[in-house]
Write an enzyme that holds these catalytic residues in place. Structure first.
Site, short mmCIF file in Angstrom:
data_model
loop_
_atom_site.label_atom_id
_atom_site.label_comp_id
_atom_site.label_asym_id
_atom_site.label_seq_id
_atom_site.Cartn_x
_atom_site.Cartn_y
_atom_site.Cartn_z
N GLU A 48 55.24 -12.30 163.49
CA GLU A 48 55.91 -12.02 164.76
C GLU A 48 57.36 -11.60 164.57
OE1 GLU A 48 56.59 -11.92 168.93
OE2 GLU A 48 54.73 -12.02 167.79
N ASP A 49 58.08 -12.29 163.67
CA ASP A 49 59.54 -12.14 163.63
C ASP A 49 60.09 -11.56 162.33
OD1 ASP A 49 59.85 -13.27 166.19
OD2 ASP A 49 59.68 -15.29 165.37
#
Length: 742
Positions: free
Chosen positions: A76-77
């Site tokens: 996700e990051d």
């Protein structure tokens, strides 16, 4: 921030054969990927997945779950990809990390449908692997612990979502410790004033009662020593949110709460649970109605314990929970306590963790997933799931002794659907403890329920507002839709049979199979229902089946010709109806071949009546209304003029009244009454004495001497209506009474 070796040591304490290589690799990979990223608090971002992993070590989770916690934000990051994680840690862990990533994208939402989709995806992911839930809840718990650093608007939204979804879900999965902490933090942000007030009052009460609590602990311990029962006794205090919720829902004051403090008795085995209970009850008096045995009948989240309340030392009420160490572990950690560690067969990733899927918590989850498959709208799914998440339970039995757990407030209808959808759909009555009871009866713990069934039954739509379980609501909604679809399908068959007959053809359902694609419908029933709803014209079906067919009916005409056709309809005595381009037919009231029989709104066709009504004895015509079925008009209704140039919508109908089924029919009348006290009462008396019923009444014009009223009545037939009008006309309060036809 916890170091690499400290994490490994945490896991080694409860799993000596930990796969250190897996934990070390996940630690280093996640730390490198998150690099110099910062959280809102200013801390290194990697501190978050590390704290999530630490929370999971407190639950004694295996190294594969801990590794997923370390990796859960990488896709996700960071620049990490699913393919990269698959290669380094194996596809199983890659799937878990990606599953959590997809959920993160919808995590903090405000729209109801989006929140519902988030919950839907979460439950589907959990159903495949419960580790998704464990990591997700640990992730949410750490986010809640650091919520002070988020913007105020975002804090409130996250807290509300936690209270609505994640805390009750943790409770349903038996993870009581996590539920209480999530609720406590969310309560502090949602209602800070109430939280401060309740917390302060609880601290004050504890300070005042700590000596009494110590005395009770000593008295209980001495009692168990006397009976040679090895037991640990510990006092506990109700959490602020639990106290506040009970005060609100039951309108109680602090002084009225009898269970702010309680005592937990933990023994070695089940036999000792009942020995301890016997010792307590023979020493102190039990409070009637305050005994529950969740060992013999566990809760749906696998919670097992004996609850009792006694008038104990110092003549105070004392609430007790008696359980084994294993039961205490399950009460605290829920599904996480059911972990089964298996040899991974030498796999490098060390995965192999599994959770027993034979628990009550999983049974609930499977039922919820079944509801997902029923195709409810996201909003309905969210409503039904929240409803079940928040409800306490009652335990009822079938006549054969099968235990059925239901939310508090459940009815025999909920019970029937809990047994099986078919049982619910065919339910017509119920016996509770051997006595026939209304289907709206609220069930109580220990009730034996026998469902009375009939194959002819169709669940009424009104049941949806009575039941409390999501499964029952979804099934009733689905059965109602199917019944309506069946009505429209039956109407569609009759319309097509008549249309094909007019063209000299024979209609069969099989003739529709080859042309489904041309009609843009997936199956034959869809076509029939669409014709019945007026979404597909019968002529379009005819042309699809017989491409060379030409409609010889006059479908349009000059305005003058249409008006002449309309006049014929209105003025022809004894005429049933006239469609432009068709010859009028006359009868003497005999049944007409091919006409659809109309019995009323409770028949097997989707029928409603025009605003002015229609009653048996009227000459009637049906107009197909797209989406609603057939609207029945009296032949003299001026409203029919609007359909003069739409012959395909006209349906030949006839009355087919079943004398055994009494049903009134709608009619509208206009009454001009003398403007004097008591006139309305006189009119109502005439209506009542003639066995009619007033449905609605409105004053449409008031003058100094007269008032004109519009009254919608329900009468048996045309003779009944005419007799009523005659009675009204001779009444001294009435100047005029007549029927309104549009």
């Amino acid at each position: 921030m916890m170091r690499q070796y400290e994490l490994v040591e945490r896991v080694q304490r409860y799993k000596p054969d930990v796969n250190e290589a897996l934990l070390n690799k996940a630690y280093v990979y996640a730390m490198q990927k998150h690099g110099h990223q910062k959280r809102a608090s200013g801390d290194p971002y990697f501190s978050h997945p590390l704290e999530v992993a630490a929370i999971l070590t407190e639950m004694h989770m295996d190294e594969a779950t801990i590794a997923v916690a370390l990796l859960h934000d990488t896709i996700e990051d960071t620049t990490a990809t699913r393919a990269e994680i698959d290669e380094l840690f194996g596809p199983e862990m890659g799937k878990l990390v990606e599953g959590l990533t997809k959920l993160k994208k919808l995590d903090l939402v405000s729209k109801k449908a989006e929140q519902a989709e988030n919950l839907r995806k979460l439950l589907l992911a959990i159903s495949e692997d419960v580790r998704v839930l464990l990591v997700k809840l640990a992730d949410r718990l750490h986010n809640m612990r650091t919520l002070d650093h988020m913007p105020e608007a975002k804090r409130l939204r996250i807290a509300e979502e936690t209270m609505d979804i994640y805390a009750p879900l943790a409770g349903r999965m038996g993870m009581q410790g996590m539920r209480e902490e999530l609720e406590e933090i969310a309560f502090r942000f949602i209602n800070p004033e109430a939280h401060r007030a309740v917390t302060a009052r609880l601290a004050e009460i504890f300070e005042r009662n700590k000596d009494v609590l110590s005395e009770i602990e000593k008295a209980l311990s001495a009692l168990f020593d006397k009976h040679a029962i090895k037991a640990t006794v510990k006092s506990r205090q109700k959490k602020p949110w639990s106290v506040f919720r009970k005060m609100e829902t039951k309108a109680l004051s602090f002084e009225q709460l009898s269970d702010i403090f309680g005592f937990r008795v933990v023994v070695e085995n089940v036999e000792d649970c009942y020995r301890a209970l016997g010792a307590i009850h023979t020493t102190w008096s039990m409070v009637p109605g305050r005994f529950k045995d969740y060992i013999s009948t566990p809760k749906q989240n696998d919670y097992r314990s004996i609850h009792t309340t006694i008038v104990g030392p110092s003549r105070q009420r004392v609430e007790l929970q008696i359980r084994t160490r294993e039961m205490n572990k399950i009460a605290e950690y829920g599904v996480a306590a059911h972990s089964i560690y298996k040899d991974s067969g030498g796999k490098a990733n060390g995965a192999g963790h599994a959770i027993s899927k034979e628990t009550n918590a999983y049974a609930w989850l499977r039922r919820t997933i079944e509801q997902l498959a029923e195709g409810d709208s996201p909003e309905d799914f969210l409503e039904n799931t929240k409803l079940e998440l928040f409800q306490d339970q009652v335990f009822c039995f079938t006549p054969k002794g099968m235990l059925i757990a239901l939310p508090r407030g459940a009815t025999p209808i909920d019970f029937a659907y809990a047994v099986h959808t078919d049982v619910g759909d065919t339910c017509v009555g119920a016996k509770v403890n051997g006595r026939i009871m209304p289907l709206m009866t609220e069930l109580k713990n220990g009730d034996e329920v026998e469902i009375i069934r009939s194959k002819a039954q169709v669940p009424p739509a009104a049941w949806e507002s009575v039941v409390v379980t999501g499964k029952a609501r979804a099934a009733i909604r689905r059965a109602t839709k199917n019944a309506i679809r069946k009505q429209y399908s039956g109407l569609g068959v009759r319309i097509l049979e008549r249309a094909f007959e007019r063209a000299g053809k024979t209609f069969t359902k099989d003739s529709l199979k080859p042309v489904l694609h041309r009609l843009a419908r997936k199956d034959i029933e869809d076509v029939l229902a669409s014709v019945g709803r007026g979404e597909i014209a019968s002529i379009d079906v005819m042309k699809a089946v017989f491409p060379d067919y030409k409609d010889e009916r006059v479908t349009s005409a000059a305005p003058k010709q249409r008006e002449e056709g309309w006049s014929k309809i209105r003025n022809a005595a004894g005429m049933l109806f006239q469609i432009p381009g068709r010859a009028a037919r006359k009868d003497k009231g005999q049944p007409r071949d091919g006409a659809l029989p109309i019995r009323g709104v409770r028949g097997d066709l989707p029928v409603r009546f025009a605003p002015e009504g229609a009653v048996p004895g009227d000459r009637i015509v049906g107009i197909v209304q797209p989406g609603t079925g057939i609207t029945i008009y009296p032949i003299q209704s001026p409203a029919l003029q609007a359909f003069d140039d739409q012959p395909e919508r006209w349906i030949d109908v006839r009355w087919d009244i079943d004398e055994r089924t009494k049903e009134r029919f709608p009619a509208r009348i206009s009454v001009t009454a003398i403007n004097a006290p008591g006139s309305l009462a006189d009119i109502a008396q005439v209506v009542a004495s003639n066995d009619a019923n007033i449905h609605t009444l409105s004053m449409i014009r008031t003058a100094p001497d007269f008032t004109e009223m519009l009254i919608d009545l329900e009468v048996w037939d045309l003779k009944h209506l005419n007799r009523l009008l005659s009675q009204l006309k001779i009444n001294s309060s009435v100047s005029d009474a007549r029927r309104v036809n549009g």
